[in-house]
Design a protein around this motif. Structure first.
Motif, PDB file in Angstrom:
ATOM      1  N   ASN A 143      29.700  11.567   8.424  1.00 58.97           N
ATOM      2  CA  ASN A 143      30.784  12.460   8.010  1.00 58.97           C
ATOM      3  C   ASN A 143      30.942  12.327   6.495  1.00 58.97           C
ATOM      4  N   PHE A 144      30.575  13.385   5.765  1.00 58.56           N
ATOM      5  CA  PHE A 144      30.599  13.332   4.306  1.00 58.56           C
ATOM      6  C   PHE A 144      31.990  13.563   3.728  1.00 58.56           C
ATOM      7  N   THR A 145      32.876  14.161   4.505  1.00 60.97           N
ATOM      8  CA  THR A 145      34.166  14.572   3.945  1.00 60.97           C
ATOM      9  C   THR A 145      35.355  13.805   4.508  1.00 60.97           C
ATOM     10  N   ARG A 146      35.127  12.830   5.350  1.00 60.39           N
ATOM     11  CA  ARG A 146      36.260  12.114   5.973  1.00 60.39           C
ATOM     12  C   ARG A 146      37.095  11.386   4.926  1.00 60.39           C
ATOM     13  N   PHE A 187      27.388   7.662  -9.675  1.00 63.21           N
ATOM     14  CA  PHE A 187      28.688   8.284  -9.925  1.00 63.21           C
ATOM     15  C   PHE A 187      29.240   8.834  -8.622  1.00 63.21           C
ATOM     16  N   TRP A 188      30.526   9.122  -8.609  1.00 60.11           N
ATOM     17  CA  TRP A 188      31.200   9.577  -7.389  1.00 60.11           C
ATOM     18  C   TRP A 188      31.598  11.042  -7.527  1.00 60.11           C
ATOM     19  N   ALA A 189      31.587  11.722  -6.386  1.00 55.15           N
ATOM     20  CA  ALA A 189      31.949  13.137  -6.375  1.00 55.15           C
ATOM     21  C   ALA A 189      32.903  13.410  -5.223  1.00 55.15           C
ATOM     22  N   ASN A 190      33.641  14.486  -5.364  1.00 57.39           N
ATOM     23  CA  ASN A 190      34.579  14.914  -4.333  1.00 57.39           C
ATOM     24  C   ASN A 190      33.829  15.722  -3.278  1.00 57.39           C
ATOM     25  N   THR A 191      33.989  15.343  -2.001  1.00 59.31           N
ATOM     26  CA  THR A 191      33.226  15.987  -0.925  1.00 59.31           C
ATOM     27  C   THR A 191      34.029  16.984  -0.109  1.00 59.31           C
ATOM     28  N   MET A 192      35.245  17.303  -0.514  1.00 56.94           N
ATOM     29  CA  MET A 192      36.027  18.259   0.269  1.00 56.94           C
ATOM     30  C   MET A 192      35.325  19.618   0.333  1.00 56.94           C
ATOM     31  N   GLN A 231      35.045  11.487  -0.561  1.00 53.95           N
ATOM     32  CA  GLN A 231      34.269  11.042  -1.704  1.00 53.95           C
ATOM     33  C   GLN A 231      32.898  10.551  -1.242  1.00 53.95           C
ATOM     34  N   ILE A 232      31.948  10.592  -2.161  1.00 48.96           N
ATOM     35  CA  ILE A 232      30.604  10.106  -1.877  1.00 48.96           C
ATOM     36  C   ILE A 232      29.974   9.630  -3.183  1.00 48.96           C
ATOM     37  N   ARG A 233      29.149   8.597  -3.077  1.00 41.02           N
ATOM     38  CA  ARG A 233      28.448   8.094  -4.256  1.00 41.02           C
ATOM     39  C   ARG A 233      27.078   8.740  -4.356  1.00 41.02           C
ATOM     40  N   LEU A 234      26.783   9.272  -5.542  1.00 39.36           N
ATOM     41  CA  LEU A 234      25.496   9.907  -5.811  1.00 39.36           C
ATOM     42  C   LEU A 234      24.740   9.091  -6.850  1.00 39.36           C
ATOM     43  N   ASP A 235      23.451   9.324  -6.953  1.00 34.34           N
ATOM     44  CA  ASP A 235      22.653   8.610  -7.958  1.00 34.34           C
ATOM     45  C   ASP A 235      21.423   9.422  -8.302  1.00 34.34           C
TER      46      ASP A 235
END
Length: 304
Positions: A178-181, A240-245, A184-188
């Motif tokens: 679940n990407f949006t629970r 870095f982190w991004a908003n997954t909503m 947020q998610i960490r990307l690289d």
């Protein structure tokens, strides 16, 4: 004279009269049974609508509420049908149906094992709630937004606009991301600089470039580390982190924008982004190396 046709007509007439009398006597029961059926339908619809309104306002989980309201409505209608049959004097048939339901469930359980398994999977998903409506999830190779939870399937809308209906049993058994629970998610990503470049300065430039673009969540700021001393580059991995909503815009497009901006700034600051160097080894020095070198246009007049 043979009176067989006359007796036959008389018998049929008497039978019709008897059936009509029975029907007239049963009209109150039939009317009462119809009243029960209509009342049970409207009561089920009312309770279903009430569940939707109150539960949505309470926990804001439309997926769970829809599934619960559908299940409640179906159960109440079945109860109404059984009560109507008893009101018509068909209690024996009603009891037989209830007894037969258990026997049928046992007999047809093997034939309809998948249907029962998917229905139970839907109940587990409805009460466990690993995802909500419009959440972005990944099951196996399918990634998309959750559109509905039905009695048998989970409806997912993929990013390439495909409608995927996964059996609930698979959704329960398979690993689910679940990407949006948490929102947020960490990307690289990795970028390689030349060995002659200042690594500390490159890390500082990358972090300063990312901070205005990437979504800073709480204290999770972007950072860069040296990952590898490769053949021709020093590889730096940036997190870095991004908003997954909004997964498509908040994650995929943001990552693309960050990489493009970092590349642009590094080139502007004079950092080299070399490609891989290919090393050719010649193990027999006694033989000439088969290579041609292009020097001038005179050597190749047809080349322009």
């Amino acid at each position: 004279m043979d009176d067989t046709p006359l007796s036959l007509v008389t018998g049929v007439h008497e039978a019709l009269i008897n059936y009509w009398n029975i029907f007239v006597q049963s009209l109150p029961r039939i009317g009462f049974a119809l009243t029960i059926l209509i009342a049970s339908y409207f009561i089920a619809a009312y309770i279903s609508a009430t569940i939707r309104k109150r539960f949505v306002n309470a926990d804001h989980d439309p997926l769970f509420v829809r599934f619960l309201s559908k299940t409640t409505k179906g159960v109440l209608i079945i109860v109404g049908i059984i009560l109507a049959m008893q009101a018509m004097g068909l209690s024996g048939i009603a009891q037989g149906l209830l007894a037969g339901a258990g026997l049928s469930a046992f007999i047809f359980g093997f034939a309809f094992k998948d249907i029962a398994e998917n229905f139970l999977g839907g109940l587990i998903l409805a009460f466990n709630r690993p995802f909500s409506l419009d959440d972005t999830i990944q099951i196996r190779e399918f990634t998309g937004h959750v559109k509905a939870l039905n009695f048998r399937t989970t409806h997912i809308k993929t990013f390439d606009e495909k409608d995927v209906f996964l059996p609930n049993s698979i959704v329960v058994k398979e690993p689910l991301i679940n990407f949006t629970r948490d929102g947020q998610i960490r990307l690289d990503f990795v970028v390689g600089i030349a060995y002659e470049d200042d690594i500390t300065e490159a890390i500082s430039v990358i972090c300063r470039t990312i901070e205005p673009i990437a979504t800073v969540i709480l204290e999770k700021k972007p950072f860069t580390v040296v990952e590898e001393l490769a053949t021709s580059t020093v590889n730096l991995r940036t997190y870095f982190w991004a908003n997954t909503m909004d997964y498509k815009k908040g994650v995929l497009q943001m990552k693309s924008e960050v990489i493009m901006k970092v590349k642009e700034v590094l080139v502007e600051k004079g950092f080299s982004l070399p490609s891989d160097i290919q090393e050719i080894k010649w193990y027999d020095p006694t033989k000439p190396f088969p290579i041609d070198i292009l020097n001038t246009k005179d050597d190749y007049p047809n080349l322009r």
